[in-house]
Design a protein around this motif. Sequence first.
Motif, mmCIF file in Angstrom:
data_model
loop_
_atom_site.group_PDB
_atom_site.id
_atom_site.type_symbol
_atom_site.label_atom_id
_atom_site.label_comp_id
_atom_site.label_asym_id
_atom_site.label_seq_id
_atom_site.Cartn_x
_atom_site.Cartn_y
_atom_site.Cartn_z
ATOM 1 N N GLY A 434 -3.937 -2.707 -21.227
ATOM 2 C CA GLY A 434 -3.375 -3.437 -22.349
ATOM 3 C C GLY A 434 -2.508 -4.593 -21.890
ATOM 4 O O GLY A 434 -2.549 -5.010 -20.726
ATOM 5 N N ARG A 435 -1.720 -5.104 -22.838
ATOM 6 C CA ARG A 435 -0.904 -6.271 -22.543
ATOM 7 C C ARG A 435 0.486 -5.816 -22.121
ATOM 8 O O ARG A 435 1.041 -4.878 -22.680
ATOM 9 C CB ARG A 435 -0.807 -7.138 -23.812
ATOM 10 N N PRO A 436 1.059 -6.478 -21.137
ATOM 11 C CA PRO A 436 2.415 -6.108 -20.735
ATOM 12 C C PRO A 436 3.386 -6.220 -21.913
ATOM 13 O O PRO A 436 3.363 -7.207 -22.632
ATOM 14 C CB PRO A 436 2.746 -7.115 -19.641
ATOM 15 N N GLN A 437 4.233 -5.216 -22.110
ATOM 16 C CA GLN A 437 5.174 -5.206 -23.211
ATOM 17 C C GLN A 437 6.501 -5.834 -22.807
ATOM 18 O O GLN A 437 7.284 -6.251 -23.628
ATOM 19 C CB GLN A 437 5.425 -3.769 -23.678
ATOM 20 N N SER A 438 6.734 -5.843 -21.516
ATOM 21 C CA SER A 438 8.047 -6.300 -21.085
ATOM 22 C C SER A 438 7.916 -7.688 -20.471
ATOM 23 O O SER A 438 6.961 -7.981 -19.757
ATOM 24 C CB SER A 438 8.613 -5.320 -20.051
ATOM 25 N N ALA A 439 8.890 -8.522 -20.779
ATOM 26 C CA ALA A 439 8.869 -9.872 -20.236
ATOM 27 C C ALA A 439 9.214 -9.862 -18.744
ATOM 28 O O ALA A 439 8.764 -10.709 -17.982
ATOM 29 C CB ALA A 439 9.854 -10.756 -20.992
ATOM 30 N N VAL A 440 9.996 -8.847 -18.345
ATOM 31 C CA VAL A 440 10.406 -8.779 -16.958
ATOM 32 C C VAL A 440 9.277 -8.190 -16.124
ATOM 33 O O VAL A 440 8.634 -7.231 -16.533
ATOM 34 C CB VAL A 440 11.655 -7.872 -16.813
ATOM 35 N N HIS A 441 9.033 -8.767 -14.962
ATOM 36 C CA HIS A 441 8.028 -8.197 -14.074
ATOM 37 C C HIS A 441 8.712 -7.309 -13.053
ATOM 38 O O HIS A 441 9.512 -7.772 -12.276
ATOM 39 C CB HIS A 441 7.229 -9.307 -13.389
ATOM 40 N N TRP A 442 8.371 -6.038 -13.149
ATOM 41 C CA TRP A 442 8.984 -5.110 -12.207
ATOM 42 C C TRP A 442 8.268 -5.192 -10.874
ATOM 43 O O TRP A 442 7.042 -5.348 -10.834
ATOM 44 C CB TRP A 442 8.905 -3.694 -12.755
ATOM 45 N N PRO A 443 8.995 -5.071 -9.795
ATOM 46 C CA PRO A 443 8.344 -5.081 -8.486
ATOM 47 C C PRO A 443 7.451 -3.855 -8.318
ATOM 48 O O PRO A 443 7.733 -2.798 -8.874
ATOM 49 C CB PRO A 443 9.520 -5.053 -7.508
ATOM 50 N N ASP A 444 6.403 -4.008 -7.561
ATOM 51 C CA ASP A 444 5.498 -2.886 -7.323
ATOM 52 C C ASP A 444 6.182 -1.856 -6.421
ATOM 53 O O ASP A 444 7.258 -2.086 -5.889
ATOM 54 C CB ASP A 444 4.209 -3.413 -6.673
ATOM 55 N N MET A 445 5.502 -0.740 -6.249
ATOM 56 C CA MET A 445 6.078 0.334 -5.444
ATOM 57 C C MET A 445 6.305 -0.131 -4.010
ATOM 58 O O MET A 445 5.457 -0.786 -3.416
ATOM 59 C CB MET A 445 5.139 1.540 -5.428
ATOM 60 N N GLY A 446 7.443 0.235 -3.475
ATOM 61 C CA GLY A 446 7.754 -0.104 -2.098
ATOM 62 C C GLY A 446 7.195 0.937 -1.154
ATOM 63 O O GLY A 446 6.651 1.972 -1.574
ATOM 64 N N PHE A 447 7.355 0.679 0.135
ATOM 65 C CA PHE A 447 6.844 1.592 1.150
ATOM 66 C C PHE A 447 7.490 2.974 1.023
ATOM 67 O O PHE A 447 6.831 4.012 1.109
ATOM 68 C CB PHE A 447 7.126 0.994 2.536
ATOM 69 N N ASP A 448 8.814 2.965 0.761
ATOM 70 C CA ASP A 448 9.540 4.235 0.696
ATOM 71 C C ASP A 448 9.042 5.098 -0.456
ATOM 72 O O ASP A 448 9.074 6.330 -0.386
ATOM 73 C CB ASP A 448 11.043 3.984 0.567
ATOM 74 N N GLU A 449 8.579 4.462 -1.532
ATOM 75 C CA GLU A 449 8.085 5.255 -2.662
ATOM 76 C C GLU A 449 6.672 5.745 -2.410
ATOM 77 O O GLU A 449 6.310 6.854 -2.787
ATOM 78 C CB GLU A 449 8.153 4.424 -3.937
ATOM 79 N N MET A 450 5.879 4.886 -1.725
ATOM 80 C CA MET A 450 4.493 5.287 -1.494
ATOM 81 C C MET A 450 4.399 6.427 -0.483
ATOM 82 O O MET A 450 3.561 7.315 -0.614
ATOM 83 C CB MET A 450 3.677 4.089 -1.012
ATOM 84 N N ILE A 451 5.298 6.395 0.486
ATOM 85 C CA ILE A 451 5.227 7.423 1.528
ATOM 86 C C ILE A 451 5.459 8.818 0.931
ATOM 87 O O ILE A 451 4.959 9.816 1.430
ATOM 88 C CB ILE A 451 6.256 7.108 2.633
ATOM 89 N N LEU A 452 6.199 8.869 -0.186
ATOM 90 C CA LEU A 452 6.428 10.162 -0.836
ATOM 91 C C LEU A 452 5.157 10.664 -1.502
ATOM 92 O O LEU A 452 4.903 11.869 -1.549
ATOM 93 C CB LEU A 452 7.525 10.040 -1.891
ATOM 94 N N LEU A 453 4.391 9.734 -2.037
ATOM 95 C CA LEU A 453 3.225 10.145 -2.806
ATOM 96 C C LEU A 453 2.001 10.384 -1.939
ATOM 97 O O LEU A 453 1.097 11.122 -2.318
ATOM 98 C CB LEU A 453 2.913 9.111 -3.882
ATOM 99 N N CYS A 454 1.965 9.738 -0.746
ATOM 100 C CA CYS A 454 0.782 9.866 0.105
ATOM 101 C C CYS A 454 0.416 11.318 0.414
ATOM 102 O O CYS A 454 -0.748 11.700 0.233
ATOM 103 C CB CYS A 454 0.958 9.060 1.376
ATOM 104 N N PRO A 455 1.352 12.145 0.869
ATOM 105 C CA PRO A 455 0.938 13.527 1.173
ATOM 106 C C PRO A 455 0.373 14.227 -0.053
ATOM 107 O O PRO A 455 -0.599 14.990 0.052
ATOM 108 C CB PRO A 455 2.231 14.201 1.653
ATOM 109 N N LEU A 456 0.950 13.935 -1.227
ATOM 110 C CA LEU A 456 0.464 14.605 -2.438
ATOM 111 C C LEU A 456 -0.959 14.163 -2.757
ATOM 112 O O LEU A 456 -1.814 14.992 -3.098
ATOM 113 C CB LEU A 456 1.400 14.286 -3.613
ATOM 114 N N VAL A 457 -1.208 12.857 -2.607
ATOM 115 C CA VAL A 457 -2.558 12.359 -2.878
ATOM 116 C C VAL A 457 -3.553 12.954 -1.880
ATOM 117 O O VAL A 457 -4.658 13.388 -2.251
ATOM 118 C CB VAL A 457 -2.581 10.819 -2.822
ATOM 119 N N LEU A 458 -3.143 13.002 -0.611
ATOM 120 C CA LEU A 458 -4.037 13.555 0.419
ATOM 121 C C LEU A 458 -4.385 15.000 0.111
ATOM 122 O O LEU A 458 -5.557 15.402 0.210
ATOM 123 C CB LEU A 458 -3.372 13.450 1.794
#
Lengths: 485, 469
Positions: A434-458
Amino acid sequence: MPNLLTIIIFFPLLGGLLISLIPRRNESIIRLTAVLFNVMTLGVVGVLCTLFDRTSSAVQFLESVPWIPDIGINYIVGVDGISLGLVFLTALLGLLAALATTSITKSVKEYFILYQILMTGMLGTFLALDLVLFYIFWETVLIPMFFLIGIWGGQRREYAAWKFFFYTLAGSFVMLLAIIAIYFLVTPHTFNMLEITSLAPHLNNNFQCVLFLMFFLSFAVKIPVFPFHTWLPDAHVEAPTPVSVILAGVLLKMGAYGLLRICVPYFPYALDYFAFSLGVLGAVNLIYGACAAFVQTDFKKMIAYSSVSHMGFVLLGVAAMNSTGLNGSLLEMFNHGIITGGMFLLVGVLYDRAHTREMTAFGGLSSTMPRYAFFLTIMALASFGLPGLSGFVGEFLSIAGIYFTFPWLAALSSIGLIMVVALFLTIIRKVLWGRPQSAVHWPDMGFDEMILLCPLVLITLGVGFYPEIILQFQRQAINLLVRMS
Amino acid sequence: MNSSISFIVPEIILCTGATALLIAGAIGSRRRLLNIIAVMTVAISFFSMFAVPGNIHSVFSGMLINDAFSYVLRVFVLVVAMLSVLMSIGYTWPQEEDAGEYYFFILLATVSMMFAVSAGNMIMIYLSIEALSIISYILACYFKKDVLSTEAGVKYFLFGTLSTGLMLYGISLVYGLTGTLDLEKILIQLKVLEGYAPVLGLAAILIFAGFAFKASIVPFHVWVADVYNGAPWPVAAFFSIGPKAVGFALLIKVFFGYSLFLSSIWTGIAVILAVATMFVGNLSAFHQDNVKRLLAFSSVAQAGYIFAGLAMGLSGLKAAFFYIIIYTFMNMGAFACVSYLASDLSDIKALRGISRTSPAGAFILSVFLLSLAGLPPLAGFWAKFFILCSIIDARHYFLAGILVFNSCVAFFYYLKIVRTMYFDEPLSTVVSRKTSYSTLIVLASCCLMVIEAGIFPRILLDFLGLLFH
């Protein structure tokens, strides 16, 4: 290593003690210590997994020390196929939740002390093989959780903390009565859970039914089973992200574990008698949870209700009373911990940026936050059970199991299955497309956030493609359970 | 006679110390000196307990009895006295009163409690209870110019005289029937008095009233909240553990040790009273915002749990005794900690956000309160656990359910205090606290006891096992 399990249980507590000695201004040292202790706990659990004999159905690494001999209370810990997966899950999510604490800025020292006590309580609950010891660890979880929600939670944190506390407390007091009653009913009197496994099935039918219901009530609050689930959405929404992860990932499993460890083997007559009711409750959980999640506008509350729905699969698997169903039930517990833990982490990622969890505030994130979209999609697909991802295996086995016993319930449950699919597709549609609802663009996930999810995805992918990596550990113990019940 | 004198050496030391304190206070000695004398007196008396000869059974022609039970309880009473004296030293007295006089009464109360627990004769029991009561009335209205304190004294006096009067009447009935007041002789006589069961039952109830008043069992509890509220904190703490333990000890001694009047109706009446005590205590505490009154009602509820154990007869005796000892430490700790943290204010608001300003104090108070609530692995859990075991063993499932329900209610108000300390914002006005070594000793020893007995309850159990063989 002879005392492997004792080390696993009390290592987090040791970490808590150590943290209490660090001056409160050294926040980074406190965080580092907590993470280190959780890494080492996970390491020891890893060692345990490699040493574990998966061809045996027996309880391994048994340690038994008399504690209060007057009344036959012993410190007995041991691990078998039922608890091993959950211990691993606890240690893994414990580490990830300890890492995901950037949002915790208030009283960091107290937070981690309570967190470490919580870890000890959870690990102890899964490893204890003496009913009193089991109860003590079970209760140990309560107070840290009360504070973690009540101090570090959101707007209505206090209400949520009270509600969580008193629901669980009422349940566990009923369990305490049942524990003492079972002690005096079996001859010879004992609290040893392994001995009771062979003694309790000989109890007369009325006692079996009453005790079964008492234990079930306590576990039902924790699982949670409809209509005892109302504490869960409140607690989840108000709890900070890492606490939500633990709450959904591990705490709910304590109830389901109790069901497999106590209700199923101890009271075969009662289980038989109540199996259909259990199955109905499971189907209700499945459908009601999905329906309730569907109408929520709060992202976190949606995930919370979807947990209620998923726990329906666990109940269905138990109600099936065959090895397919029980295997599915136990696998679903593990998978749900991994997937929902990941989901709560993802909700937290978004909340950190948007400071709101209203679904209407999101939209079109797939273009602005592609990495986030990737992780959320995988977790959502796993959650509704797309074949090839872990959620499918557990759900399929549970439904297949219940089909052999109560085909109509399986048919009913498939309605719930469809609703869960619809639910998670809606989440993806509203958040990512859909269309973005917020005018502010949030930064994408950083390395520190992805490293937490990687083991779960694996793990999600791994279990989805080759479920044997988990099933091989639990198969023998489940077979034994089926033979007994 | 020589051995009789050597038996009461600890009591003589206490009396001497008390008199010295009275004189020292009257001639205007410094408070510090009085503190030292009081502590030393109790300490010397405590160590002189080791010198008490163990080979004699009874002294002063059967007035006092020297057995394991009375020996342990005398030591226990001295520990209570020591904790009370230490708490009094650390306490910030709001009004300047004569400290010598205060310690005099505390020590004399200790002496009468020691006599009460080792009494072997009904008249001795009556005299020591009466002495304890009169001293308690004076201590309750220790703040002479304070309206609440005076009210506390008068209320205590009115209810106290009634109950001791009833007890005396009961004793006279027993004397009329048996012709003796010696407990052992009464026991022999009772066997031939089968036909007089109704009169004996009446006597039992009347005597019970006297003990129940001290132990604050419903319906003899009405004085508790007002008296605790009006009395100074250390005195309230002392009342909640000393006389209460003595009340239970005498209950055990007369009704179990000598199996006096222990008949089938005992269980029925006792269960009803225990249930009533639990409910009254917990439901009254539920809405209290005054911490002192809350703790007062909580101590009534705790008496209910102990009494529920006693209602189960001999099997619950050990559990009840375990509970009394644990209760003493956790309740003393809670009182001392609240009075320290709230600086003599009794409204719960005084504890707001105290975890920020005094984290250690808030933590220790939480330990005491959660132990009182019965959270594992603290000592209070085992106390409740053993009581529950004895109840379920006796197949009183309904009573067990009620006890558990009450524990749930109790959790609510204990946790309310914890919540206030941790969840609320601190008060803007900074309360200044005087931390003294004596307060620290009281808090540390009680806290250690609560945690130690929570992790290794076996030590205390083994000790009690020796006592009840």
